[in-house]
Design an enzyme around this catalytic site. Structure first.
Site, PDB file in Angstrom:
ATOM      1  N   GLU A  53       0.890  -1.109   0.172  1.00  0.00           N
ATOM      2  CA  GLU A  53       0.018   0.015   0.000  1.00  0.00           C
ATOM      3  C   GLU A  53       0.925   1.263  -0.035  1.00  0.00           C
ATOM      4  O   GLU A  53       0.767   1.978  -0.761  1.00  0.00           O
ATOM      5  CB  GLU A  53      -0.986   0.026   1.305  1.00  0.00           C
ATOM      6  CG  GLU A  53      -1.685  -1.286   1.305  1.00  0.00           C
ATOM      7  CD  GLU A  53      -1.250  -2.326   2.288  1.00  0.00           C
ATOM      8  OE1 GLU A  53      -1.827  -3.115   2.886  1.00  0.00           O
ATOM      9  OE2 GLU A  53      -0.043  -2.467   2.186  1.00  0.00           O
ATOM     10  N   CYS A  85      -0.171  -0.042   7.755  1.00  0.00           N
ATOM     11  CA  CYS A  85      -0.559   0.551   6.437  1.00  0.00           C
ATOM     12  C   CYS A  85      -1.945   1.165   6.839  1.00  0.00           C
ATOM     13  O   CYS A  85      -2.264   2.255   5.791  1.00  0.00           O
ATOM     14  CB  CYS A  85      -0.342  -0.810   5.590  1.00  0.00           C
ATOM     15  SG  CYS A  85       1.248  -1.358   5.315  1.00  0.00           S
ATOM     16  N   TRP A 171      17.728 -38.669 -15.942  1.00  0.00           N
ATOM     17  CA  TRP A 171      16.641 -37.839 -15.364  1.00  0.00           C
ATOM     18  C   TRP A 171      15.590 -38.664 -15.686  1.00  0.00           C
ATOM     19  O   TRP A 171      15.392 -38.955 -16.866  1.00  0.00           O
ATOM     20  CB  TRP A 171      16.939 -36.358 -15.946  1.00  0.00           C
ATOM     21  CG  TRP A 171      18.087 -35.533 -15.560  1.00  0.00           C
ATOM     22  CD1 TRP A 171      19.062 -35.526 -16.309  1.00  0.00           C
ATOM     23  CD2 TRP A 171      18.355 -35.067 -14.148  1.00  0.00           C
ATOM     24  NE1 TRP A 171      20.013 -34.409 -15.588  1.00  0.00           N
ATOM     25  CE2 TRP A 171      19.405 -34.323 -14.515  1.00  0.00           C
ATOM     26  CE3 TRP A 171      17.687 -34.682 -12.947  1.00  0.00           C
ATOM     27  CZ2 TRP A 171      20.392 -33.597 -13.359  1.00  0.00           C
ATOM     28  CZ3 TRP A 171      18.241 -34.291 -12.322  1.00  0.00           C
ATOM     29  CH2 TRP A 171      19.382 -33.378 -12.239  1.00  0.00           C
ATOM     30  N   THR A 197      19.902 -39.364  -0.103  1.00  0.00           N
ATOM     31  CA  THR A 197      20.007 -38.621  -1.441  1.00  0.00           C
ATOM     32  C   THR A 197      21.273 -37.705  -1.307  1.00  0.00           C
ATOM     33  O   THR A 197      21.883 -37.939  -2.564  1.00  0.00           O
ATOM     34  CB  THR A 197      18.737 -37.348  -1.397  1.00  0.00           C
ATOM     35  OG1 THR A 197      17.469 -38.147  -1.385  1.00  0.00           O
ATOM     36  CG2 THR A 197      18.857 -36.525  -2.825  1.00  0.00           C
ATOM     37  N   LEU A 205      21.420 -28.490  -4.667  1.00  0.00           N
ATOM     38  CA  LEU A 205      20.255 -27.709  -3.997  1.00  0.00           C
ATOM     39  C   LEU A 205      20.340 -26.546  -4.184  1.00  0.00           C
ATOM     40  O   LEU A 205      19.744 -25.540  -3.351  1.00  0.00           O
ATOM     41  CB  LEU A 205      20.039 -28.464  -2.444  1.00  0.00           C
ATOM     42  CG  LEU A 205      19.986 -29.952  -2.261  1.00  0.00           C
ATOM     43  CD1 LEU A 205      19.829 -30.258  -0.910  1.00  0.00           C
ATOM     44  CD2 LEU A 205      19.039 -30.517  -3.054  1.00  0.00           C
ATOM     45  N   SER A 224      20.081 -38.591  10.768  1.00  0.00           N
ATOM     46  CA  SER A 224      19.854 -39.047  12.123  1.00  0.00           C
ATOM     47  C   SER A 224      21.345 -39.386  12.944  1.00  0.00           C
ATOM     48  O   SER A 224      21.571 -39.071  14.103  1.00  0.00           O
ATOM     49  CB  SER A 224      18.870 -39.993  12.520  1.00  0.00           C
ATOM     50  OG  SER A 224      19.466 -41.084  11.774  1.00  0.00           O
ATOM     51  N   GLY A 298      14.131 -38.739  -0.809  1.00  0.00           N
ATOM     52  CA  GLY A 298      13.500 -40.036  -1.287  1.00  0.00           C
ATOM     53  C   GLY A 298      12.510 -40.758  -0.802  1.00  0.00           C
ATOM     54  O   GLY A 298      11.865 -40.087   0.208  1.00  0.00           O
TER      55      GLY A 298
END
Length: 364
Positions: A53, A85, A171, A197, A205, A224, A298
């Site tokens: 705004e 605002c 891919w 992964t 990434l 973990s 995964g």
């Protein structure tokens, strides 16, 4: 289409320009109309910057007094990173405000509208409300539940495989599908994968768009035992985005120190059977103002995420390929359900096409 809808659509278009730059704030656009002419436009460009705004009023080509303001989210009524605002709108002499949706933030919800009405400003609420809610689904989940909005994304073949029996997965989906995922990465606060992964694919990434590098989201590795290699690409790319290791007390103290020296932030979230408690992890991410997570893991991590209930949205890319093989990897591993009545239900499905690939989106 009414004028209210026409100008609200424009406000939504403007709001999208802030994608990936305002987290954990919402995406907001504003249009100011006077004598049936657009005299100002603006959007929330960056966290801590002017709200839509105010940005619109600052860009006005003439005095905004007695004009109509269109905004997809209720103007805020409290002091946050910026002043309220609603007061700015009142002080500017705007005579009418058309609002897409009420702000779900308890600090605002309805109070901004009341401020405008108490000041004698005509207000209309609920124009293109569903579109407005869809645009800010991340913000709504984050502000209402105090947890990040989590998207589970996967790419699979027609026969439901995400990798062959040998583990090869490059891919499955096509180039346009993968580019679309980078746009999602550019929007969210964090990208999360499991340690398997990282060990198999060693991904960066990062975000890469057609126009060049995008905004990198934080990278989260669920591990973990804390076995993340120190030379992993998720740690070492030339990126300013933070890297987090979500682990447990089982991590070796020496390895923990080595990772921290590499700039990795450690989050310990001990769960059942020595696994990372994903709900605890989401709570920690909320405290760090991460409003959204793109889960690109995964089958094992996907299964845990669904079982824990942290997933809000599914994105399944389906490629026109068949792999076969009873040992080929599937998108959701784990034990699975025993009875069909216990299957995870999906609603509000949407189907998109990217060349030969199909994307099916839905919400849990």
């Amino acid at each position: 289409m009414s004028n209210h809808e026409k100008y609200m659509k424009r406000a939504l278009e403007l709001a999208k320009k802030g994608s990936g730059k305002t987290n954990p704030n919402p995406l907001v656009g504003a249009v100011i109309v006077k004598n049936e002419t657009v005299i100002a436009e603006g959007f929330h460009e960056v966290l801590g910057g002017a709200h839509a705004e105010v940005a619109a009023m600052q860009s006005a080509t003439q005095d905004v007094k007695d004009s109509t303001l269109y905004v997809n989210l209720e103007p805020c009524s409290h002091f946050g990173r910026t002043p309220p605002c609603a007061k700015a709108v009142i002080d500017a002499g705007i005579k009418e405000v058309v609002i897409g949706m009420v702000d779900p933030n308890p600090k605002v919800s309805g109070q901004g509208i009341k401020m405008l009405q108490d000041a004698g400003i005509t207000t209309t609420v609920g124009i293109l409300e569903e579109e407005c809610k869809k645009l800010n689904e991340i913000f709504i989940k984050y502000i209402v539940t105090k947890r990040p909005f989590t998207i589970l994304k996967t790419a699979m073949t027609l026969d439901g495989k995400i990798a062959s029996a040998t583990g090869d997965s490059k891919w499955i989906s096509g180039e346009k599908s993968r580019l679309y995922v980078h746009h999602i990465r550019n929007r969210v606060s964090a990208v999360m994968v499991g340690i398997t992964t990282v060990l198999k694919d060693n991904p960066f990434l990062t975000t890469r768009l057609e126009s060049g590098p995008g905004r990198d989201a934080a990278r989260i590795i669920v591990d973990s035992k804390g076995v993340l290699p120190l030379d992993s690409n998720v740690i070492n790319p030339k990126s300013n985005a933070k890297v987090f290791l979500a682990t447990t007390s089982a991590i070796n103290p020496l390895k923990e120190k080595q990772l921290e020296e590499k700039g990795v932030h450690i989050i310990k979230a001990d769960g059942i059977s020595g696994q990372v408690d994903l709900i605890k992890l989401m709570n920690e991410l909320y405290k760090m103002e991460m409003d959204s997570v793109l889960l690109e893991g995964g089958g094992t991590l996907n299964a845990s995420a669904l079982q824990s209930g942290i997933v809000d949205k599914l994105m399944f890319f389906i490629a026109p390929k068949v792999i076969g093989g009873k040992d080929a990897v599937t998108p959701v591993e784990g034990c699975g359900i025993h009875l069909m009545k216990d299957a995870v239900g999906i609603k509000d499905m949407n189907v998109l096409r990217f060349d030969e690939d199909i994307l099916i989106e839905g919400y849990l």
